[in-house]
Design an enzyme around this catalytic site. Structure first.
Site, PDB file in Angstrom:
ATOM      1  N   LYS A   1       0.844  -1.207   0.000  1.00  0.00           N
ATOM      2  CA  LYS A   1       0.000   0.000   0.000  1.00  0.00           C
ATOM      3  C   LYS A   1       0.877   1.254   0.000  1.00  0.00           C
ATOM      4  CE  LYS A   1      -3.788  -2.451   2.212  1.00  0.00           C
ATOM      5  NZ  LYS A   1      -4.531  -2.809   3.421  1.00  0.00           N
TER       6      LYS A   1
ATOM      7  N   GLN B   1      -4.907  -1.807   9.788  1.00  0.00           N
ATOM      8  CA  GLN B   1      -4.790  -3.060   9.042  1.00  0.00           C
ATOM      9  C   GLN B   1      -5.467  -4.200   9.812  1.00  0.00           C
ATOM     10  OE1 GLN B   1      -3.459  -3.425   5.925  1.00  0.00           O
ATOM     11  NE2 GLN B   1      -4.028  -5.585   5.976  1.00  0.00           N
TER      12      GLN B   1
ATOM     13  N   ASP C   1     -10.564   3.031   3.855  1.00  0.00           N
ATOM     14  CA  ASP C   1     -10.979   1.627   3.683  1.00  0.00           C
ATOM     15  C   ASP C   1     -12.499   1.520   3.557  1.00  0.00           C
ATOM     16  OD1 ASP C   1      -8.945  -0.191   3.396  1.00  0.00           O
ATOM     17  OD2 ASP C   1      -8.707  -0.605   5.539  1.00  0.00           O
TER      18      ASP C   1
END
Ligand code: NDP
Length: 290
Positions: free
Chosen positions: A58, A102, A125
């Site tokens: 990422k 995460q 997200d």
């Protein structure tokens, strides 16, 4: 679009790597014109190997897009209080455009409580209750990256979605549920079935679909018997086998019957990261529009 690559059996190969590179190049061009570079912040708790790889990837793609990025690592045994303090500080930092915690977080932590601290406008997200609720209500929101990546692949390669039957196998809030909403909502207009581990005769259900998306993590569980000739097949699942990464779809068996198919790896994975980077640009723009 130039002539797409095809599999040995003639299906269009839905190449996530090349579409990712195009998206990242487009984001880079947009970032060059901004008054400051967007910043993606990740919070990585513990030492889970795959999570470390995902986070590194990422950052790499964010940087290729001309963004800045920072990772905050916390030890596996961090307290809820300290983890929350970190997320709160990123939430209040005006130089941070987007925040990811995460997943998965270690079991002793309350992951929902951590997510809840991410402000809606930094939720790149798209997993907070506000983002999910807005998605369901048809309001502007940052959309979860994997489902968004699937939609981008389908649209880029010219899938007919409107009025078609789609089956999404898997009903998680990370992938299956938001993807079903994206496929069914106005504008995409598919007729969607959500299948899961209790679905009776999954092969029969899948065979009715023009688009099959599998997100279960059950290696090679979608075979030829699940696919109607001419269907589009999208593999989201990731399993680790001795031979390397394996998808939910038995690629060798399905590619000669499908009209289009994703490779695994190289399909939905890179699209997830591309959509995350794009979401970070969108987040920056929203924060600077005021
Ligand atoms: P979850 O474990 O949260 O959900 C899995 C879903 O699959 C559940 O709804 C489950 O049903 C269903 N399922 C499990 N076994 C079967 C079966 N035999 N038949 C039908 N349905 C079944 O996983 P996630 O949604 O988080 O992730 C799914 C997969 O996608 C994983 O392999 C993950 O690694 C991968 N992934 C890939 C990404 C990418 O970028 N390509 C990004 C994110 C995830 P039930 O609800 O009944 O238990």
């Amino acid at each position: 679009m130039s002539e797409p690559k095809r599999t040995a059996g003639g299906a269009v190969l839905l190449d996530g790597n090349s579409l990712r590179d195009k998206i990242i190049a487009d984001v880079r061009a947009a970032v060059a014109g901004l008054s400051s570079a967007p910043c993606l912040a990740t919070v990585l708790i513990g030492d889970d190997g795959p999570s470390q790889v995902y986070v590194r990837n990422k950052h790499r793609q964010a940087q290729l897009a001309g963004m800045t990025s920072r990772n905050e690592s916390l030890p596996r045994d961090v307290s809820q209080r300290d983890a929350e303090a970190l997320v709160r500080s990123l939430a209040n930092d005006p130089t941070v455009s987007g925040i990811i915690v995460q997943q998965p977080v270690p079991e002793h932590l309350d992951g929902e409580a951590l997510l809840a601290l991410i402000p809606f406008e930094k939720d790149v997200d798209g997993l907070t209750i506000t983002s999910m609720g807005r998605l369901l209500r048809g309001l502007d929101s940052l959309v979860p990256c994997t489902p968004l990546g699937v939609m981008r692949l389908l649209e880029h390669y010219g899938a007919n979605i409107a009025g078609r039957r789609a089956v999404v196998v898997g009903r998680s809030s990370l992938v299956g549920m938001p993807l079903a909403v994206l496929l069914a909502r106005k504008g995409a207009d598919a007729t969607v079935t959500i299948a899961h581990s209790r679905t009776a005769d999954l092969a029969k259900v899948c065979r009715e679909a023009d688009i099959v998306v599998s997100a279960t993590g059950q290696a090679r569980s979608i075979g030829r018997e699940h696919v109607k000739p001419g269907a589009w097949v999208i593999d989201v699942g990731i399993s680790r086998a001795d031979a390397g990464i394996v998808g939910d779809v038995d690629f060798a068996a399905v590619e000669s019957v499908a009209a289009a198919i994703t490779p695994m790896p190289g399909g939905t994975g890179p699209m997830t990261v591309a959509c995350l980077v794009e979401n970070t640009l969108t987040a920056w723009r929203r924060q600077h529009a005021r």
